[in-house]
Design a protein around this motif. Structure first.
Motif, PDB file in Angstrom:
ATOM      1  N   GLN A   7       0.823  -1.160   0.116  1.00  0.00           N
ATOM      2  CA  GLN A   7      -0.077   0.005  -0.115  1.00  0.00           C
ATOM      3  C   GLN A   7       0.726   1.326   0.138  1.00  0.00           C
ATOM      4  OE1 GLN A   7      -2.604   0.157  -0.726  1.00  0.00           O
ATOM      5  NE2 GLN A   7      -4.314  -0.685   0.542  1.00  0.00           N
ATOM      6  N   ALA A   8       1.983   1.109   0.720  1.00  0.00           N
ATOM      7  CA  ALA A   8       2.950   2.340   0.761  1.00  0.00           C
ATOM      8  C   ALA A   8       3.555   2.845  -0.683  1.00  0.00           C
ATOM      9  CB  ALA A   8       4.040   2.248   1.640  1.00  0.00           C
ATOM     10  N   LEU A   9       3.925   1.492  -1.466  1.00  0.00           N
ATOM     11  CA  LEU A   9       4.455   1.592  -2.683  1.00  0.00           C
ATOM     12  C   LEU A   9       3.498   2.308  -3.646  1.00  0.00           C
ATOM     13  CD1 LEU A   9       6.488   1.156  -4.879  1.00  0.00           C
ATOM     14  CD2 LEU A   9       5.955  -1.123  -5.053  1.00  0.00           C
ATOM     15  N   CYS A  10       2.037   1.765  -3.341  1.00  0.00           N
ATOM     16  CA  CYS A  10       1.123   2.169  -4.426  1.00  0.00           C
ATOM     17  C   CYS A  10       0.678   3.846  -4.039  1.00  0.00           C
ATOM     18  CB  CYS A  10      -0.204   1.425  -4.029  1.00  0.00           C
ATOM     19  SG  CYS A  10      -0.194  -0.259  -4.632  1.00  0.00           S
ATOM     20  N   ALA A  11       0.682   4.214  -2.777  1.00  0.00           N
ATOM     21  CA  ALA A  11       0.831   5.569  -2.478  1.00  0.00           C
ATOM     22  C   ALA A  11       1.796   6.547  -3.166  1.00  0.00           C
ATOM     23  CB  ALA A  11       0.419   5.685  -0.989  1.00  0.00           C
ATOM     24  N   GLY A  12       2.944   5.942  -2.970  1.00  0.00           N
ATOM     25  CA  GLY A  12       4.161   6.847  -3.616  1.00  0.00           C
ATOM     26  C   GLY A  12       4.275   6.621  -5.192  1.00  0.00           C
ATOM     27  N   THR A  13       3.658   5.962  -5.769  1.00  0.00           N
ATOM     28  CA  THR A  13       3.763   5.960  -7.231  1.00  0.00           C
ATOM     29  C   THR A  13       2.262   6.517  -7.869  1.00  0.00           C
ATOM     30  OG1 THR A  13       4.651   3.707  -7.179  1.00  0.00           O
ATOM     31  CG2 THR A  13       3.725   4.387  -9.134  1.00  0.00           C
TER      32      THR A  13
END
Length: 231
Positions: free
Chosen positions: A88-94
């Motif tokens: 989820q953190a990766l999705c939020a940062g992309t």
């Protein structure tokens, strides 16, 4: 003295016998546009807005069309290892449509797969709608530009016939030139605006269709990933 007068007369006659080369007048783009009359104003505004929309959409679509192979590989590793928070953190940062779609899918993990797939598809529809923002303007301009140009042609010819009726037999080409200019130039202007908008619209539609294909492929990849056993 008599010889000098004869020579001068011959010189004058020779000069008079030389053909007069007419001066070739040229008209630049600005002067031609001004001769098109007030009907060129909406055509110019349509052209400027269409170019702005094309550039803005082109940059947006190019950002959305970046290769996300590394992103999907990282998501795969996180999900296979059970690190949903990291995914989820990766999705939020992309900043990409596929990242927002995958984020919705990750948040629904644990629910039936049909529900996850439906949630991802709903987000995908919203992302495509965002990419298509402004395309309706280009489509409208592609049709309205030539129509406005034709309207200018009709009003220009009405002006020509009005001048002809008002002056009767005392008709001069110069008096009719303004209406004829408007009639021809607005037609050209409308066609130019319509052609540019038409090309821009179809180009962007083609790019968006390519993105839709990629999003569908990534969605299928994500759903296949959920069928794999967690390590």
């Amino acid at each position: 003295m008599l010889l000098l007068q004869i020579q001068e007369a011959q010189t004058v006659m020779a000069t008079a016998a030389q053909p007069v080369i007419p001066h070739e007048e040229k008209i630049n783009l600005i002067d031609m546009t001004l001769k098109g009359g007030w009907m060129m104003i909406p055509l110019f505004l349509l052209l400027v807005i269409s170019i702005y929309i094309f550039i803005e959409r082109f940059l947006t679509i190019r950002r959305a069309n970046k290769d996300q192979s590394a992103f999907m590989n990282s998501i795969r590793d996180f999900i296979m290892s059970g690190r949903l928070d990291a995914a989820q953190a990766l999705c939020a940062g992309t900043d990409a449509p596929i990242a927002r779609m995958v984020s919705k899918g990750v948040s629904r993990i644990g629910k039936p797969l049909n529900d996850i797939n439906a949630a991802i598809e709903n987000v995908g529809k919203l992302e495509i709608a965002k990419l298509e923002k402004g395309l309706s303007w280009l489509s409208t301009t592609a049709g309205a530009g030539p129509m406005i140009g034709f309207l200018g042609t009709v009003t220009g010819m009405v002006e020509v016939f009005f001048d002809m009726a008002a002056r009767g037999n005392n008709i001069e080409i110069a008096t009719l030139s303004s209406g004829m200019y408007q009639a021809m130039i607005t037609t050209v202007g409308g066609l130019v605006v319509g052609i540019i908008a038409f090309i821009c619209y179809n180009y962007l539609v083609g790019r968006i269709e390519s993105i839709v294909f990629q999003l569908e492929a990534r969605t299928t990849e994500f759903m296949d990933l959920l069928h794999e056993p967690v390590k």
